[in-house]
Scaffold this motif. Structure first.
Motif, PDB file in Angstrom:
ATOM      1  N   ILE A  30       0.858  -1.176   0.000  1.00 57.65           N
ATOM      2  CA  ILE A  30       0.000   0.000   0.000  1.00 57.65           C
ATOM      3  C   ILE A  30       0.899   1.232   0.000  1.00 57.65           C
ATOM      4  N   VAL A  31       0.705   2.104  -0.980  1.00 58.72           N
ATOM      5  CA  VAL A  31       1.512   3.323  -1.086  1.00 58.72           C
ATOM      6  C   VAL A  31       0.646   4.499  -0.668  1.00 58.72           C
ATOM      7  N   ARG A  32       1.076   5.182   0.374  1.00 57.39           N
ATOM      8  CA  ARG A  32       0.383   6.369   0.874  1.00 57.39           C
ATOM      9  C   ARG A  32       1.255   7.587   0.623  1.00 57.39           C
ATOM     10  N   ALA A  33       0.782   8.757   0.994  1.00 59.44           N
ATOM     11  CA  ALA A  33       1.518  10.002   0.755  1.00 59.44           C
ATOM     12  C   ALA A  33       2.900   9.985   1.389  1.00 59.44           C
ATOM     13  N   GLY A  34       3.023   9.489   2.611  1.00 56.73           N
ATOM     14  CA  GLY A  34       4.311   9.539   3.300  1.00 56.73           C
ATOM     15  C   GLY A  34       4.948   8.207   3.586  1.00 56.73           C
ATOM     16  N   VAL A  35       4.216   7.101   3.361  1.00 62.85           N
ATOM     17  CA  VAL A  35       4.743   5.788   3.725  1.00 62.85           C
ATOM     18  C   VAL A  35       4.396   4.727   2.680  1.00 62.85           C
ATOM     19  N   VAL A  36       5.160   3.644   2.721  1.00 58.72           N
ATOM     20  CA  VAL A  36       4.864   2.429   1.963  1.00 58.72           C
ATOM     21  C   VAL A  36       4.609   1.351   3.006  1.00 58.72           C
ATOM     22  N   VAL A  37       3.428   0.714   2.956  1.00 59.23           N
ATOM     23  CA  VAL A  37       3.069  -0.321   3.907  1.00 59.23           C
ATOM     24  C   VAL A  37       3.106  -1.664   3.181  1.00 59.23           C
ATOM     25  N   VAL A  38       3.906  -2.580   3.709  1.00 57.98           N
ATOM     26  CA  VAL A  38       4.052  -3.908   3.120  1.00 57.98           C
ATOM     27  C   VAL A  38       3.357  -4.902   4.042  1.00 57.98           C
ATOM     28  N   LYS A  62      18.313  -5.144   3.393  1.00 61.94           N
ATOM     29  CA  LYS A  62      18.680  -5.153   1.975  1.00 61.94           C
ATOM     30  C   LYS A  62      18.184  -3.917   1.236  1.00 61.94           C
ATOM     31  N   CYS A  63      17.058  -3.368   1.671  1.00 62.65           N
ATOM     32  CA  CYS A  63      16.538  -2.172   0.990  1.00 62.65           C
ATOM     33  C   CYS A  63      17.038  -0.884   1.639  1.00 62.65           C
ATOM     34  N   GLY A  64      17.888  -1.002   2.672  1.00 63.25           N
ATOM     35  CA  GLY A  64      18.543   0.163   3.238  1.00 63.25           C
ATOM     36  C   GLY A  64      17.732   0.972   4.236  1.00 63.25           C
ATOM     37  N   HIS A  65      16.679   0.394   4.801  1.00 63.86           N
ATOM     38  CA  HIS A  65      15.809   1.134   5.716  1.00 63.86           C
ATOM     39  C   HIS A  65      15.857   0.588   7.141  1.00 63.86           C
ATOM     40  N   GLU A  66      16.964   0.004   7.540  1.00 62.98           N
ATOM     41  CA  GLU A  66      17.019  -0.625   8.862  1.00 62.98           C
ATOM     42  C   GLU A  66      16.874   0.351  10.019  1.00 62.98           C
ATOM     43  N   GLU A  67      17.123   1.622   9.797  1.00 61.29           N
ATOM     44  CA  GLU A  67      17.048   2.590  10.892  1.00 61.29           C
ATOM     45  C   GLU A  67      15.724   3.350  10.949  1.00 61.29           C
ATOM     46  N   ASP A  68      14.921   3.292   9.906  1.00 63.26           N
ATOM     47  CA  ASP A  68      13.711   4.120   9.912  1.00 63.26           C
ATOM     48  C   ASP A  68      12.429   3.359   9.562  1.00 63.26           C
ATOM     49  N   TYR A  69      12.416   2.054   9.724  1.00 60.84           N
ATOM     50  CA  TYR A  69      11.190   1.304   9.453  1.00 60.84           C
ATOM     51  C   TYR A  69      10.446   1.047  10.767  1.00 60.84           C
ATOM     52  N   ARG A  70       9.167   0.724  10.643  1.00 55.41           N
ATOM     53  CA  ARG A  70       8.364   0.313  11.793  1.00 55.41           C
ATOM     54  C   ARG A  70       7.702  -1.006  11.429  1.00 55.41           C
ATOM     55  N   ALA A  71       7.506  -1.842  12.415  1.00 48.32           N
ATOM     56  CA  ALA A  71       6.847  -3.125  12.197  1.00 48.32           C
ATOM     57  C   ALA A  71       5.630  -3.214  13.112  1.00 48.32           C
ATOM     58  N   ALA A  72       4.590  -3.871  12.616  1.00 45.64           N
ATOM     59  CA  ALA A  72       3.374  -4.060  13.408  1.00 45.64           C
ATOM     60  C   ALA A  72       2.768  -5.404  13.027  1.00 45.64           C
ATOM     61  N   ALA A  73       1.976  -5.948  13.921  1.00 45.39           N
ATOM     62  CA  ALA A  73       1.302  -7.217  13.651  1.00 45.39           C
ATOM     63  C   ALA A  73      -0.077  -7.183  14.298  1.00 45.39           C
ATOM     64  N   ASP A  74      -1.027  -7.872  13.655  1.00 40.93           N
ATOM     65  CA  ASP A  74      -2.367  -7.985  14.238  1.00 40.93           C
ATOM     66  C   ASP A  74      -2.823  -9.429  14.166  1.00 40.93           C
ATOM     67  N   GLY A  75      -2.241 -10.255  14.968  1.00 45.29           N
ATOM     68  CA  GLY A  75      -2.607 -11.664  14.979  1.00 45.29           C
ATOM     69  C   GLY A  75      -1.940 -12.428  13.849  1.00 45.29           C
ATOM     70  N   ILE A  76      -2.580 -12.471  12.697  1.00 44.74           N
ATOM     71  CA  ILE A  76      -2.074 -13.258  11.576  1.00 44.74           C
ATOM     72  C   ILE A  76      -1.111 -12.463  10.706  1.00 44.74           C
ATOM     73  N   HIS A  77      -1.447 -11.231  10.405  1.00 47.57           N
ATOM     74  CA  HIS A  77      -0.676 -10.444   9.439  1.00 47.57           C
ATOM     75  C   HIS A  77       0.455  -9.666  10.091  1.00 47.57           C
ATOM     76  N   TYR A 129       2.957  -6.316   9.285  1.00 47.57           N
ATOM     77  CA  TYR A 129       3.090  -5.143   8.451  1.00 47.57           C
ATOM     78  C   TYR A 129       4.465  -4.520   8.651  1.00 47.57           C
ATOM     79  N   ILE A 130       5.042  -4.051   7.563  1.00 45.76           N
ATOM     80  CA  ILE A 130       6.306  -3.331   7.594  1.00 45.76           C
ATOM     81  C   ILE A 130       6.009  -1.959   7.004  1.00 45.76           C
ATOM     82  N   VAL A 131       6.277  -0.909   7.774  1.00 46.57           N
ATOM     83  CA  VAL A 131       5.984   0.456   7.357  1.00 46.57           C
ATOM     84  C   VAL A 131       7.315   1.162   7.078  1.00 46.57           C
TER      85      VAL A 131
END
Length: 71
Positions: free
Chosen positions: A23-31, A48-63, A65-67
């Protein structure tokens, strides 16, 4: 590694087997990762994509998300 931006970032994640949706939003890409992707695999892909310092991760049971920020 070089930090991937916008189109390159989306293309990188589209090539991964264990990604359900991007999902591509105005300020973020949500995987949305498949449940079969482990936390270690997700962290390795983020490195590998070079975002190790500025990513966020979330989970809701099954899924899982990488922001990632857009540049």
């Amino acid at each position: 590694m070089k930090r991937l931006k916008n189109k390159e970032l989306v293309a990188f994640w589209m090539d991964q087997r264990r990604v359900n949706d991007i999902i591509v939003r105005a300020g973020v890409v949500v995987v949305e990762a498949r449940p079969s992707m482990t936390q270690e695999e997700a962290e390795e892909l983020v490195r590998k994509c070079g975002h190790e310092e500025d990513y966020r991760a979330a989970a809701d049971g099954i899924h899982r998300y990488i922001v990632l920020p857009r540049y």
